[in-house]
Design a protein around this motif. Structure first.
Motif, PDB file in Angstrom:
ATOM      1  N   ILE A  74     100.092   1.668  51.619  1.00 53.38           N
ATOM      2  CA  ILE A  74      99.741   2.993  52.143  1.00 53.38           C
ATOM      3  C   ILE A  74      99.357   3.931  50.997  1.00 53.38           C
ATOM      4  O   ILE A  74      98.455   4.752  51.141  1.00 53.38           O
ATOM      5  CB  ILE A  74     100.920   3.585  52.950  1.00 53.38           C
ATOM      6  CG1 ILE A  74     101.140   2.769  54.220  1.00 53.38           C
ATOM      7  CG2 ILE A  74     100.690   5.055  53.259  1.00 53.38           C
ATOM      8  CD1 ILE A  74     102.438   3.094  54.941  1.00 53.38           C
ATOM      9  N   VAL A  75     100.011   3.798  49.853  1.00 50.37           N
ATOM     10  CA  VAL A  75      99.763   4.714  48.730  1.00 50.37           C
ATOM     11  C   VAL A  75      98.331   4.605  48.202  1.00 50.37           C
ATOM     12  O   VAL A  75      97.630   5.613  48.141  1.00 50.37           O
ATOM     13  CB  VAL A  75     100.824   4.527  47.625  1.00 50.37           C
ATOM     14  CG1 VAL A  75     100.479   5.352  46.397  1.00 50.37           C
ATOM     15  CG2 VAL A  75     102.205   4.903  48.152  1.00 50.37           C
ATOM     16  N   GLY A  80      95.930   5.939  50.750  1.00 54.10           N
ATOM     17  CA  GLY A  80      95.966   7.404  50.743  1.00 54.10           C
ATOM     18  C   GLY A  80      95.248   7.982  49.545  1.00 54.10           C
ATOM     19  O   GLY A  80      94.518   8.978  49.663  1.00 54.10           O
ATOM     20  N   ASP A  81      95.413   7.370  48.389  1.00 52.02           N
ATOM     21  CA  ASP A  81      94.716   7.831  47.184  1.00 52.02           C
ATOM     22  C   ASP A  81      93.202   7.759  47.378  1.00 52.02           C
ATOM     23  O   ASP A  81      92.474   8.687  47.013  1.00 52.02           O
ATOM     24  CB  ASP A  81      95.128   7.004  45.961  1.00 52.02           C
ATOM     25  CG  ASP A  81      96.566   7.246  45.528  1.00 52.02           C
ATOM     26  OD1 ASP A  81      97.170   8.242  45.974  1.00 52.02           O
ATOM     27  OD2 ASP A  81      97.075   6.439  44.729  1.00 52.02           O
ATOM     28  N   VAL A 123      91.520   7.858  50.204  1.00 52.61           N
ATOM     29  CA  VAL A 123      91.131   8.885  51.175  1.00 52.61           C
ATOM     30  C   VAL A 123      91.106  10.260  50.511  1.00 52.61           C
ATOM     31  O   VAL A 123      90.173  11.049  50.717  1.00 52.61           O
ATOM     32  CB  VAL A 123      92.076   8.873  52.394  1.00 52.61           C
ATOM     33  CG1 VAL A 123      91.858  10.086  53.287  1.00 52.61           C
ATOM     34  CG2 VAL A 123      91.889   7.577  53.189  1.00 52.61           C
ATOM     35  N   ILE A 124      92.101  10.553  49.693  1.00 54.19           N
ATOM     36  CA  ILE A 124      92.160  11.847  49.005  1.00 54.19           C
ATOM     37  C   ILE A 124      90.960  12.019  48.086  1.00 54.19           C
ATOM     38  O   ILE A 124      90.314  13.073  48.068  1.00 54.19           O
ATOM     39  CB  ILE A 124      93.482  11.982  48.223  1.00 54.19           C
ATOM     40  CG1 ILE A 124      94.647  12.140  49.200  1.00 54.19           C
ATOM     41  CG2 ILE A 124      93.431  13.162  47.243  1.00 54.19           C
ATOM     42  CD1 ILE A 124      96.020  11.942  48.573  1.00 54.19           C
ATOM     43  N   ARG A 168      87.851  12.506  50.240  1.00 56.22           N
ATOM     44  CA  ARG A 168      87.910  13.777  50.977  1.00 56.22           C
ATOM     45  C   ARG A 168      87.647  14.989  50.107  1.00 56.22           C
ATOM     46  O   ARG A 168      87.198  16.027  50.578  1.00 56.22           O
ATOM     47  CB  ARG A 168      89.290  13.887  51.621  1.00 56.22           C
ATOM     48  CG  ARG A 168      89.347  14.850  52.735  1.00 56.22           C
ATOM     49  CD  ARG A 168      90.629  14.690  53.498  1.00 56.22           C
ATOM     50  NE  ARG A 168      90.901  15.986  54.076  1.00 56.22           N
ATOM     51  CZ  ARG A 168      92.064  16.531  54.215  1.00 56.22           C
ATOM     52  NH1 ARG A 168      93.131  15.870  53.836  1.00 56.22           N
ATOM     53  NH2 ARG A 168      92.213  17.700  54.750  1.00 56.22           N
ATOM     54  N   HIS A 174      91.084   2.261  44.096  1.00 58.51           N
ATOM     55  CA  HIS A 174      92.162   2.510  45.054  1.00 58.51           C
ATOM     56  C   HIS A 174      92.113   1.564  46.252  1.00 58.51           C
ATOM     57  O   HIS A 174      93.114   0.914  46.574  1.00 58.51           O
ATOM     58  CB  HIS A 174      92.139   3.969  45.510  1.00 58.51           C
ATOM     59  CG  HIS A 174      92.298   4.943  44.385  1.00 58.51           C
ATOM     60  ND1 HIS A 174      93.430   4.997  43.601  1.00 58.51           N
ATOM     61  CD2 HIS A 174      91.468   5.890  43.901  1.00 58.51           C
ATOM     62  CE1 HIS A 174      93.296   5.946  42.693  1.00 58.51           C
ATOM     63  NE2 HIS A 174      92.101   6.496  42.845  1.00 58.51           N
TER      64      HIS A 174
END
Length: 124
Positions: free
Chosen positions: A83-84, A87-88, A90-91, A94, A106
């Motif tokens: 998940i980490v 998420g990285d 996506v961040i 984004r 990532h």
């Protein structure tokens, strides 16, 4: 195959600890390779230490599980920890960061973690 996956898991654990230490020692210098277009400087750079301590904790947990738990537990931990990096990625995407780093670093890391987790879960 199982032995190779255990070695890869150990390498992942050591690499995550090393990345975390790098963010604790030189946060701004290391952050430039994360993929975002800008990073906090000065006092705000302390936010980057959050990434560092998170990585150290996750890497140590991975190594402890590798040494003490069976493949099934280790597989579940890795699957959840993917998940980490997802998420990285996506961040970074984004916030207008590097698509190459978001996907090539990532997302690729997440894919490796999921693949290692799958082998361990099937072995357990």
């Amino acid at each position: 195959m199982y032995t190779v996956v255990v070695v890869v898991a150990a390498i992942l654990g050591v690499a995550v600890v090393a990345m975390g230490v790098a963010y604790l020692v030189a946060p701004v210098a290391n952050a430039k390779g994360f993929g975002l277009p800008a990073w906090p400087e000065g006092v705000l750079a302390a936010w980057l230490n959050i990434k560092g301590i998170r990585d150290v904790g996750m890497g140590v947990a991975l190594l402890v599980l590798l040494a003490t738990a069976g493949p099934h537990v280790m597989g579940w931990y890795l699957l959840v920890s993917a998940i980490v990096p997802i998420g990285d990625a996506v961040i970074v995407l984004r916030h207008g960061g590097s698509k190459v780093l978001a996907l090539g670093m990532h997302a690729a890391t997440a894919a490796v973690i999921v693949a290692v987790a799958a082998v361990l879960l099937l072995a357990g």
